[in-house]
Design a protein around this motif. Sequence first.
Motif, PDB file in Angstrom:
ATOM      1  N   TYR A 120       0.821  -1.199   0.000  1.00 54.09           N
ATOM      2  CA  TYR A 120       0.000   0.000   0.000  1.00 54.09           C
ATOM      3  C   TYR A 120       0.855   1.249   0.000  1.00 54.09           C
ATOM      4  CZ  TYR A 120      -4.083  -2.884   0.808  1.00 54.09           C
ATOM      5  OH  TYR A 120      -5.079  -3.813   0.669  1.00 54.09           O
ATOM      6  N   ASP A 121       0.404   2.224  -0.767  1.00 54.25           N
ATOM      7  CA  ASP A 121       1.073   3.504  -0.897  1.00 54.25           C
ATOM      8  C   ASP A 121       0.143   4.575  -0.337  1.00 54.25           C
ATOM      9  OD1 ASP A 121       2.301   5.832  -1.647  1.00 54.25           O
ATOM     10  OD2 ASP A 121       2.451   5.342  -3.780  1.00 54.25           O
ATOM     11  N   PHE A 122       0.599   5.287   0.681  1.00 59.06           N
ATOM     12  CA  PHE A 122      -0.231   6.303   1.324  1.00 59.06           C
ATOM     13  C   PHE A 122       0.099   7.713   0.838  1.00 59.06           C
ATOM     14  CE2 PHE A 122      -0.649   2.672   4.074  1.00 59.06           C
ATOM     15  CZ  PHE A 122      -1.955   2.746   4.554  1.00 59.06           C
ATOM     16  N   SER A 123       0.805   7.822  -0.284  1.00 55.64           N
ATOM     17  CA  SER A 123       1.206   9.143  -0.763  1.00 55.64           C
ATOM     18  C   SER A 123       0.038   9.975  -1.277  1.00 55.64           C
ATOM     19  CB  SER A 123       2.258   9.008  -1.872  1.00 55.64           C
ATOM     20  OG  SER A 123       1.742   8.300  -2.989  1.00 55.64           O
ATOM     21  N   ASP A 124      -1.099   9.342  -1.586  1.00 56.46           N
ATOM     22  CA  ASP A 124      -2.272  10.084  -2.047  1.00 56.46           C
ATOM     23  C   ASP A 124      -3.188  10.507  -0.907  1.00 56.46           C
ATOM     24  OD1 ASP A 124      -1.838  10.243  -4.796  1.00 56.46           O
ATOM     25  OD2 ASP A 124      -2.624   8.222  -5.141  1.00 56.46           O
ATOM     26  N   CYS A 125      -2.786  10.263   0.327  1.00 57.37           N
ATOM     27  CA  CYS A 125      -3.626  10.673   1.450  1.00 57.37           C
ATOM     28  C   CYS A 125      -3.811  12.193   1.425  1.00 57.37           C
ATOM     29  CB  CYS A 125      -3.001  10.250   2.768  1.00 57.37           C
ATOM     30  SG  CYS A 125      -2.959   8.456   3.012  1.00 57.37           S
ATOM     31  N   PRO A 126      -5.043  12.679   1.448  1.00 62.55           N
ATOM     32  CA  PRO A 126      -5.265  14.125   1.344  1.00 62.55           C
ATOM     33  C   PRO A 126      -5.018  14.846   2.650  1.00 62.55           C
ATOM     34  CG  PRO A 126      -7.345  13.001   1.637  1.00 62.55           C
ATOM     35  CD  PRO A 126      -6.303  11.913   1.545  1.00 62.55           C
ATOM     36  N   GLU A 127      -4.892  16.149   2.564  1.00 62.59           N
ATOM     37  CA  GLU A 127      -4.801  16.959   3.774  1.00 62.59           C
ATOM     38  C   GLU A 127      -6.158  16.955   4.470  1.00 62.59           C
ATOM     39  OE1 GLU A 127      -3.390  20.867   3.092  1.00 62.59           O
ATOM     40  OE2 GLU A 127      -1.572  20.234   2.033  1.00 62.59           O
ATOM     41  N   ILE A 128      -6.127  16.895   5.783  1.00 61.43           N
ATOM     42  CA  ILE A 128      -7.378  16.890   6.544  1.00 61.43           C
ATOM     43  C   ILE A 128      -7.678  18.309   7.031  1.00 61.43           C
ATOM     44  CG2 ILE A 128      -7.244  14.466   7.172  1.00 61.43           C
ATOM     45  CD1 ILE A 128      -6.020  15.248   9.824  1.00 61.43           C
ATOM     46  N   PRO A 129      -8.938  18.566   7.383  1.00 61.94           N
ATOM     47  CA  PRO A 129      -9.304  19.934   7.776  1.00 61.94           C
ATOM     48  C   PRO A 129      -8.526  20.425   8.987  1.00 61.94           C
ATOM     49  CG  PRO A 129     -11.258  18.595   7.353  1.00 61.94           C
ATOM     50  CD  PRO A 129     -10.090  17.653   7.361  1.00 61.94           C
ATOM     51  N   ALA A 130      -8.318  21.716   9.037  1.00 61.98           N
ATOM     52  CA  ALA A 130      -7.630  22.327  10.182  1.00 61.98           C
ATOM     53  C   ALA A 130      -8.472  22.166  11.447  1.00 61.98           C
ATOM     54  CB  ALA A 130      -7.379  23.811   9.904  1.00 61.98           C
ATOM     55  N   GLY A 131      -7.783  21.904  12.547  1.00 63.91           N
ATOM     56  CA  GLY A 131      -8.454  21.843  13.835  1.00 63.91           C
ATOM     57  C   GLY A 131      -9.020  20.491  14.214  1.00 63.91           C
ATOM     58  N   VAL A 132      -8.864  19.470  13.339  1.00 64.61           N
ATOM     59  CA  VAL A 132      -9.395  18.151  13.692  1.00 64.61           C
ATOM     60  C   VAL A 132      -8.343  17.363  14.465  1.00 64.61           C
ATOM     61  CG1 VAL A 132     -10.898  18.122  11.674  1.00 64.61           C
ATOM     62  CG2 VAL A 132      -8.633  17.053  11.528  1.00 64.61           C
ATOM     63  N   ASP A 133      -8.790  16.275  15.095  1.00 66.38           N
ATOM     64  CA  ASP A 133      -7.922  15.423  15.905  1.00 66.38           C
ATOM     65  C   ASP A 133      -7.285  14.373  15.001  1.00 66.38           C
ATOM     66  OD1 ASP A 133      -6.657  14.043  17.880  1.00 66.38           O
ATOM     67  OD2 ASP A 133      -8.484  13.446  18.952  1.00 66.38           O
ATOM     68  N   ALA A 134      -6.006  14.536  14.663  1.00 63.21           N
ATOM     69  CA  ALA A 134      -5.333  13.671  13.691  1.00 63.21           C
ATOM     70  C   ALA A 134      -5.411  12.182  14.046  1.00 63.21           C
ATOM     71  CB  ALA A 134      -3.875  14.101  13.525  1.00 63.21           C
ATOM     72  N   PRO A 135      -5.254  11.766  15.318  1.00 62.72           N
ATOM     73  CA  PRO A 135      -5.337  10.333  15.622  1.00 62.72           C
ATOM     74  C   PRO A 135      -6.723   9.731  15.367  1.00 62.72           C
ATOM     75  CG  PRO A 135      -4.169  11.492  17.368  1.00 62.72           C
ATOM     76  CD  PRO A 135      -4.785  12.534  16.491  1.00 62.72           C
ATOM     77  N   ARG A 136      -7.732  10.564  15.245  1.00 60.71           N
ATOM     78  CA  ARG A 136      -9.089  10.057  15.006  1.00 60.71           C
ATOM     79  C   ARG A 136      -9.466  10.110  13.521  1.00 60.71           C
ATOM     80  NH1 ARG A 136     -13.237  12.939  18.800  1.00 60.71           N
ATOM     81  NH2 ARG A 136     -14.535  11.186  18.077  1.00 60.71           N
ATOM     82  N   TRP A 137      -8.565  10.601  12.711  1.00 61.73           N
ATOM     83  CA  TRP A 137      -8.793  10.625  11.257  1.00 61.73           C
ATOM     84  C   TRP A 137      -7.975   9.521  10.600  1.00 61.73           C
ATOM     85  CZ3 TRP A 137     -11.184  13.706   7.352  1.00 61.73           C
ATOM     86  CH2 TRP A 137     -12.157  14.582   7.856  1.00 61.73           C
ATOM     87  N   LYS A 138      -8.605   8.805   9.670  1.00 64.89           N
ATOM     88  CA  LYS A 138      -7.946   7.704   8.985  1.00 64.89           C
ATOM     89  C   LYS A 138      -7.804   7.995   7.502  1.00 64.89           C
ATOM     90  CE  LYS A 138     -10.916   4.574  10.237  1.00 64.89           C
ATOM     91  NZ  LYS A 138     -11.576   3.255  10.418  1.00 64.89           N
ATOM     92  N   CYS A 139      -6.642   7.679   6.966  1.00 64.17           N
ATOM     93  CA  CYS A 139      -6.465   7.639   5.510  1.00 64.17           C
ATOM     94  C   CYS A 139      -6.692   6.196   5.090  1.00 64.17           C
ATOM     95  CB  CYS A 139      -5.073   8.100   5.111  1.00 64.17           C
ATOM     96  SG  CYS A 139      -4.832   8.030   3.305  1.00 64.17           S
ATOM     97  N   GLU A 140      -7.645   5.985   4.206  1.00 63.12           N
ATOM     98  CA  GLU A 140      -8.048   4.646   3.803  1.00 63.12           C
ATOM     99  C   GLU A 140      -7.643   4.392   2.357  1.00 63.12           C
ATOM    100  OE1 GLU A 140     -12.213   4.718   4.617  1.00 63.12           O
ATOM    101  OE2 GLU A 140     -11.896   4.666   6.781  1.00 63.12           O
ATOM    102  N   VAL A 141      -7.047   3.239   2.135  1.00 66.74           N
ATOM    103  CA  VAL A 141      -6.584   2.871   0.800  1.00 66.74           C
ATOM    104  C   VAL A 141      -7.222   1.541   0.427  1.00 66.74           C
ATOM    105  CG1 VAL A 141      -4.588   2.427  -0.672  1.00 66.74           C
ATOM    106  CG2 VAL A 141      -4.398   4.053   1.227  1.00 66.74           C
ATOM    107  N   LEU A 142      -7.911   1.536  -0.700  1.00 68.76           N
ATOM    108  CA  LEU A 142      -8.579   0.337  -1.185  1.00 68.76           C
ATOM    109  C   LEU A 142      -8.034  -0.004  -2.567  1.00 68.76           C
ATOM    110  CD1 LEU A 142     -12.235  -0.700  -1.054  1.00 68.76           C
ATOM    111  CD2 LEU A 142     -11.197  -0.431  -3.297  1.00 68.76           C
ATOM    112  N   THR A 143      -7.677  -1.272  -2.754  1.00 65.53           N
ATOM    113  CA  THR A 143      -7.211  -1.727  -4.061  1.00 65.53           C
ATOM    114  C   THR A 143      -8.141  -2.820  -4.553  1.00 65.53           C
ATOM    115  OG1 THR A 143      -5.743  -3.398  -3.095  1.00 65.53           O
ATOM    116  CG2 THR A 143      -4.814  -1.213  -3.451  1.00 65.53           C
ATOM    117  N   ALA A 144      -8.434  -2.829  -5.854  1.00 65.83           N
ATOM    118  CA  ALA A 144      -9.433  -3.776  -6.365  1.00 65.83           C
ATOM    119  C   ALA A 144      -9.170  -4.169  -7.810  1.00 65.83           C
ATOM    120  CB  ALA A 144     -10.833  -3.177  -6.241  1.00 65.83           C
TER     121      ALA A 144
END
Length: 255
Positions: free
Chosen positions: A48-72
């Motif tokens: 898995y490559d996480f380089s396409d993970c987008p920026e998350i909104p300012a002020g959110v709790d980073a540990p509670r935000w997930k970057c999800e990668v699905l391959t199919a």
Amino acid sequence: MQTTIEKRPATVRRGAAGLAVAATLATTVVGAAVAPAVAADAPPTPSYDFSDCPEIPAGVDAPRWKCEVLTATGSLTLGSRSIPELAPMTITHAEGPLPDGSKGQVWGALRGAPTRVPGGLLGNAAGDHSRLLSLSLQPEYGGRSDFYSAGTSLGLFTMRFRALSPLLPHGCVIGGDAPIELRLERAGASQWVSKNPSIIKFDAYDDVFTAPAADGCGPLGGLVNDRFGLPAKAGNTITLSAYYTFKTYDQLSPR
């Protein structure tokens, strides 16, 4: 009220990270897969490559935000034309709670290589052997996704398919103005392939979506639509075999 935040659609580039789809496909995959069976003799999992993970909104709790990668990988039928083996696709997006407690989502990217259409433009052996008469479909993000408010499906996800051939202009697209809307349903139970890292395998399908006519194809537009039997309100199907993983934003490498 649920809030959805999306970036501008990412341009699909050739190549896919891992095995290979709107999306689809999100935390609902994990949520619906309570204590799934552990896959026995599981095939090699994708890297898995996480380089396409987008920026998350300012002020959110980073540990509670997930970057999800699905391959199919899977198969596709548009109108009267079936493609038994799609080139791998990779879908990346992020989700998590917003400061006001509502659910947020940010689109990342869809990457997928072109898939050759058997028979090419003419639907015969000449299209299989002549580069000039060849025809391929390349998937692109359709501009809309929602992995929360999707009812019983795994997620709402829109796609376009760019028709590629030396005889077609680059703007020849199926779903250009009206992207194909997919609502993937689960086929069977999910399986844990790995617990560390967390990787879950599942199968999904949609056999009730509408496929619009291609546009932007120049003088050969009629030929492209005749080739696929488009537009088609019924008979369209997509089946996917997918692997899903994620990282929280505190686990991602700084950029």
